[in-house]
Design an enzyme around this catalytic site. Sequence first.
Site, PDB file in Angstrom:
ATOM      1  N   GLY A 165       0.805  -1.197   0.006  1.00 30.81           N
ATOM      2  CA  GLY A 165       0.060   0.050   0.095  1.00 30.81           C
ATOM      3  C   GLY A 165       0.934   1.393  -0.046  1.00 30.81           C
ATOM      4  O   GLY A 165       0.328   2.329   0.108  1.00 30.81           O
ATOM      5  N   GLU A 200      -2.745   5.693 -13.053  1.00 31.52           N
ATOM      6  CA  GLU A 200      -3.949   4.776 -13.167  1.00 31.52           C
ATOM      7  C   GLU A 200      -5.393   5.793 -12.853  1.00 31.52           C
ATOM      8  O   GLU A 200      -5.039   6.551 -11.893  1.00 31.52           O
ATOM      9  CB  GLU A 200      -4.214   3.547 -12.496  1.00 31.52           C
ATOM     10  CG  GLU A 200      -3.218   2.464 -12.974  1.00 31.52           C
ATOM     11  CD  GLU A 200      -3.488   1.267 -12.249  1.00 31.52           C
ATOM     12  OE1 GLU A 200      -2.726   0.131 -12.471  1.00 31.52           O
ATOM     13  OE2 GLU A 200      -4.373   1.157 -11.116  1.00 31.52           O
ATOM     14  N   LYS A 201      -6.138   5.707 -13.720  1.00 33.46           N
ATOM     15  CA  LYS A 201      -7.442   6.303 -13.199  1.00 33.46           C
ATOM     16  C   LYS A 201      -7.976   5.476 -11.967  1.00 33.46           C
ATOM     17  O   LYS A 201      -7.928   4.445 -11.780  1.00 33.46           O
ATOM     18  CB  LYS A 201      -8.476   6.201 -14.316  1.00 33.46           C
ATOM     19  CG  LYS A 201     -10.017   6.788 -14.145  1.00 33.46           C
ATOM     20  CD  LYS A 201     -10.761   6.605 -15.169  1.00 33.46           C
ATOM     21  CE  LYS A 201     -12.123   7.236 -15.118  1.00 33.46           C
ATOM     22  NZ  LYS A 201     -12.104   8.795 -15.167  1.00 33.46           N
ATOM     23  N   ASN A 290       0.741 -10.646  -7.332  1.00 28.43           N
ATOM     24  CA  ASN A 290       1.801 -10.961  -6.271  1.00 28.43           C
ATOM     25  C   ASN A 290       2.238 -12.411  -6.387  1.00 28.43           C
ATOM     26  O   ASN A 290       1.484 -13.319  -6.511  1.00 28.43           O
ATOM     27  CB  ASN A 290       0.934 -10.930  -5.066  1.00 28.43           C
ATOM     28  CG  ASN A 290       0.493  -9.518  -4.631  1.00 28.43           C
ATOM     29  OD1 ASN A 290       1.141  -8.556  -4.847  1.00 28.43           O
ATOM     30  ND2 ASN A 290      -0.748  -9.340  -4.186  1.00 28.43           N
ATOM     31  N   ARG A 292       3.834 -14.899  -4.723  1.00 26.76           N
ATOM     32  CA  ARG A 292       3.983 -15.219  -3.432  1.00 26.76           C
ATOM     33  C   ARG A 292       2.827 -15.801  -2.817  1.00 26.76           C
ATOM     34  O   ARG A 292       1.912 -15.614  -3.500  1.00 26.76           O
ATOM     35  CB  ARG A 292       4.706 -14.331  -2.412  1.00 26.76           C
ATOM     36  CG  ARG A 292       3.775 -12.763  -2.249  1.00 26.76           C
ATOM     37  CD  ARG A 292       4.289 -12.003  -1.230  1.00 26.76           C
ATOM     38  NE  ARG A 292       3.576 -10.827  -1.210  1.00 26.76           N
ATOM     39  CZ  ARG A 292       2.281 -10.558  -0.796  1.00 26.76           C
ATOM     40  NH1 ARG A 292       1.771 -11.482  -0.205  1.00 26.76           N
ATOM     41  NH2 ARG A 292       1.698  -9.079  -0.945  1.00 26.76           N
ATOM     42  N   ARG A 338      -7.888 -10.425  10.214  1.00 27.98           N
ATOM     43  CA  ARG A 338      -6.444 -10.087  10.759  1.00 27.98           C
ATOM     44  C   ARG A 338      -6.468  -9.353  12.083  1.00 27.98           C
ATOM     45  O   ARG A 338      -6.988  -8.307  12.177  1.00 27.98           O
ATOM     46  CB  ARG A 338      -5.491  -9.339   9.741  1.00 27.98           C
ATOM     47  CG  ARG A 338      -5.669  -9.784   8.326  1.00 27.98           C
ATOM     48  CD  ARG A 338      -4.755  -8.960   7.385  1.00 27.98           C
ATOM     49  NE  ARG A 338      -4.573  -9.355   6.095  1.00 27.98           N
ATOM     50  CZ  ARG A 338      -3.630  -9.052   5.074  1.00 27.98           C
ATOM     51  NH1 ARG A 338      -2.741  -8.231   5.473  1.00 27.98           N
ATOM     52  NH2 ARG A 338      -3.933  -9.433   3.900  1.00 27.98           N
TER      53      ARG A 338
HETATM   54  P1  ADP Z   1      -1.302  -9.363   0.996  1.00 28.07           P
HETATM   55  O1  ADP Z   1      -2.122  -9.358  -0.072  1.00 28.07           O
HETATM   56  O2  ADP Z   1      -0.738 -10.846   1.290  1.00 28.07           O
HETATM   57  O3  ADP Z   1      -2.144  -9.026   2.121  1.00 28.07           O
HETATM   58  P2  ADP Z   1       0.408  -7.107   1.381  1.00 28.07           P
HETATM   59  O4  ADP Z   1       0.672  -6.254   0.432  1.00 28.07           O
HETATM   60  O5  ADP Z   1      -0.647  -6.618   2.660  1.00 28.07           O
HETATM   61  O6  ADP Z   1      -0.034  -8.504   0.821  1.00 28.07           O
HETATM   62  O7  ADP Z   1       1.692  -7.524   2.146  1.00 28.07           O
HETATM   63  C1  ADP Z   1       2.024  -8.790   3.229  1.00 28.07           C
HETATM   64  C2  ADP Z   1       2.953  -8.461   4.213  1.00 28.07           C
HETATM   65  O8  ADP Z   1       3.847  -8.023   3.665  1.00 28.07           O
HETATM   66  C3  ADP Z   1       2.344  -7.478   4.955  1.00 28.07           C
HETATM   67  O9  ADP Z   1       2.764  -7.441   6.373  1.00 28.07           O
HETATM   68  C4  ADP Z   1       3.082  -6.330   4.303  1.00 28.07           C
HETATM   69  O10 ADP Z   1       3.410  -5.303   5.430  1.00 28.07           O
HETATM   70  C5  ADP Z   1       4.447  -6.810   3.687  1.00 28.07           C
HETATM   71  N1  ADP Z   1       4.775  -6.056   2.835  1.00 28.07           N
HETATM   72  C6  ADP Z   1       4.317  -5.988   1.515  1.00 28.07           C
HETATM   73  N2  ADP Z   1       5.015  -5.321   0.584  1.00 28.07           N
HETATM   74  C7  ADP Z   1       6.067  -4.930   1.327  1.00 28.07           C
HETATM   75  C8  ADP Z   1       7.422  -4.255   0.946  1.00 28.07           C
HETATM   76  N3  ADP Z   1       7.356  -3.637  -0.344  1.00 28.07           N
HETATM   77  N4  ADP Z   1       8.192  -3.641   1.895  1.00 28.07           N
HETATM   78  C9  ADP Z   1       7.786  -4.177   3.135  1.00 28.07           C
HETATM   79  N5  ADP Z   1       6.758  -5.010   3.463  1.00 28.07           N
HETATM   80  C10 ADP Z   1       5.836  -5.397   2.749  1.00 28.07           C
HETATM   81  P1  ADP Z   2       0.119  -2.812  -3.505  1.00 27.31           P
HETATM   82  O1  ADP Z   2       1.361  -3.314  -4.439  1.00 27.31           O
HETATM   83  O2  ADP Z   2       0.373  -1.749  -2.361  1.00 27.31           O
HETATM   84  O3  ADP Z   2      -0.654  -3.773  -3.014  1.00 27.31           O
HETATM   85  P2  ADP Z   2      -2.038  -2.598  -5.452  1.00 27.31           P
HETATM   86  O4  ADP Z   2      -1.560  -1.829  -6.727  1.00 27.31           O
HETATM   87  O5  ADP Z   2      -2.470  -3.748  -5.235  1.00 27.31           O
HETATM   88  O6  ADP Z   2      -0.704  -1.935  -4.359  1.00 27.31           O
HETATM   89  O7  ADP Z   2      -3.000  -1.473  -4.786  1.00 27.31           O
HETATM   90  C1  ADP Z   2      -3.199  -1.458  -3.280  1.00 27.31           C
HETATM   91  C2  ADP Z   2      -4.813  -1.222  -2.996  1.00 27.31           C
HETATM   92  O8  ADP Z   2      -4.831   0.024  -3.462  1.00 27.31           O
HETATM   93  C3  ADP Z   2      -5.761  -2.207  -4.106  1.00 27.31           C
HETATM   94  O9  ADP Z   2      -5.906  -3.167  -3.224  1.00 27.31           O
HETATM   95  C4  ADP Z   2      -6.994  -1.163  -4.234  1.00 27.31           C
HETATM   96  O10 ADP Z   2      -7.818  -1.288  -2.996  1.00 27.31           O
HETATM   97  C5  ADP Z   2      -6.395   0.160  -4.208  1.00 27.31           C
HETATM   98  N1  ADP Z   2      -6.074   0.522  -5.817  1.00 27.31           N
HETATM   99  C6  ADP Z   2      -5.207   0.216  -6.453  1.00 27.31           C
HETATM  100  N2  ADP Z   2      -5.159   0.680  -7.818  1.00 27.31           N
HETATM  101  C7  ADP Z   2      -6.442   1.121  -7.659  1.00 27.31           C
HETATM  102  C8  ADP Z   2      -7.094   1.863  -8.715  1.00 27.31           C
HETATM  103  N3  ADP Z   2      -6.481   2.137 -10.055  1.00 27.31           N
HETATM  104  N4  ADP Z   2      -8.351   2.474  -8.282  1.00 27.31           N
HETATM  105  C9  ADP Z   2      -8.974   2.407  -7.172  1.00 27.31           C
HETATM  106  N5  ADP Z   2      -8.228   1.726  -6.291  1.00 27.31           N
HETATM  107  C10 ADP Z   2      -6.927   1.189  -6.520  1.00 27.31           C
HETATM  108 MG    MG Z   3      -1.724  -5.316  -4.117  1.00 25.77          MG
END
Ligand code: ADP
Ligand code: ADP
Ligand code: MG
Length: 459
Positions: A165, A200-201, A290, A292, A338
């Site tokens: 995020g 992105e939009k 993702n 993993r 969680r």
């Molecule tokens: P999930 O879709 O499995 O919930 P998250 O994006 O929430 O994936 O990430 C899972 C875990 O990895 C969380 O504990 C988050 O804080 C950690 N995490 C994810 N991306 C990163 C990153 N780039 N750097 C550090 N921690 C990360």
């Molecule tokens: P991360 O790698 O941190 O998980 P994501 O690209 O998966 O990043 O985006 C994290 C969250 O942000 C998504 O689960 C969604 O809720 C929101 N999000 C991402 N892209 C968009 C978008 N284009 N419009 C609206 N919400 C978005």
């Molecule tokens: Mg994501």
Amino acid sequence: MFKKVLIANRGEIAMRILRCCQEMGIDTVVACSSEDRNSLPVQFSAESVCIGPAQAAGSYLNQEALIEAAKAYHCEAIHPGYGFLSENANFAKKCEDNGIIFIGPSSRMIREMGDKQSARAMMKKHGVPVVPGSDGILKSWQEAAEIAKKVGYPVLLKATAGGGGRGMRTAFDESEIQNAYESAEAEAQAAFGDGSLYLEKLIQHPHHIEVQILGDSKGGIIQLGERDCSMQRRNQKLMEESPARILTDKQRDAIHKAALKAARAVHYVSAGTVEFVLDREKHFYFIEMNTRIQVEHPVTEAVTGVDLIREQIRIAAGLPLGYKQSDIHLTGHAIECRINAENPAKNFAPSPGQIPFLHFPGGKGVRVESALYSGCRVSPYYDSMIAKVIVHAPGRLEAIRKMRVALEEMTVDGIETNINFLYLILFNNDFMVGNIDTGFLEKNTDAIIRWGEESRKAF
Ligand code: ADP
Ligand code: ADP
Ligand code: MG
């Protein structure tokens, strides 16, 4: 099959992998920081090795130390769990170069998918719908402004190296774009060492829907249904469910097919997740893959009956998938909560400390994943997630009722947690009818906390 695996993670996911290895007859070595010397996985594993100090940079992110530990303890493979090094292409490459199997996809695939902008380009090329936005990395905020004008505000500036995020900012009109660009860039530079952005939009009031994938080294690829992860706070998931109530069977089928197309396009090998956002008209768009195992994988395990960690290990060992697509059926409804060591009333501030006593719920269809035990300490050094409660029931309403009972039963003394906050969500009308999007918590958090305080006073 492997004789011995190094577990390069901590907390609940280390326990999850450890239990699975033991069931499969695989010996384990748990790599831990000095802070985690008394952790449950360390106590439970036949062998463990301290790889560095409390700070993750010197331990759980210490690539050299992990490789050395794997060699010294004769481990054929490393399981990275999630977070930490699980999506680090350099680490996967180091494993490959040292003849150690990284339990996950190849370093090449992690690199291709980890660069979110190039993953997006690849999906577009293969006919998977992506959110309207930029083609390639943005050169300046002025370029972002030009593209935003074309796709229409509001827009989202996203770090191509982003995760968890972070490195994301919204701009609702032209006046906000420079600021959004600069702060997303700065955050991404600090967090990932790469400030490159794409645009992105912003899909308004979307659902986050993701599809679980398994692919083996023989070219077999299957999908294991979807999860709705729209219950998010600051782009971090809090509650996940499967199946997604919002989808009709036809839409469900379409999104599964799109995820399969995405996975096939990259010849995906291992467990992975294709993430989509779903707009109000129920159009869906790819946002990222993702590469993993995910935090929320147990909801999929509940509705499919498949042990995803076991499959992931088998695939890494070169075995074919144990399932055909026709073997996969979603049965009933599963929800995960969680549990975090944090104080919702104090803006969710982390609440580490000693837990003198705890009690976990149980019963039919109730599962708890955690590395806590009575007397343990929750460290301030790591993620605040301390447990996951997963329920499985024939229908969604029954699953909600089961989760309420489970959270009522759960006791974690000595620290603040979000258990009561989660419990209150389970009584929210919009949640109960399944009418929640990713903005639900932002809109309702204060009311939920107030409601909790009022009801406490009343008793
Ligand atoms: P999930 O879709 O499995 O919930 P998250 O994006 O929430 O994936 O990430 C899972 C875990 O990895 C969380 O504990 C988050 O804080 C950690 N995490 C994810 N991306 C990163 C990153 N780039 N750097 C550090 N921690 C990360
Ligand atoms: P991360 O790698 O941190 O998980 P994501 O690209 O998966 O990043 O985006 C994290 C969250 O942000 C998504 O689960 C969604 O809720 C929101 N999000 C991402 N892209 C968009 C978008 N284009 N419009 C609206 N919400 C978005
Ligand atoms: Mg994501």
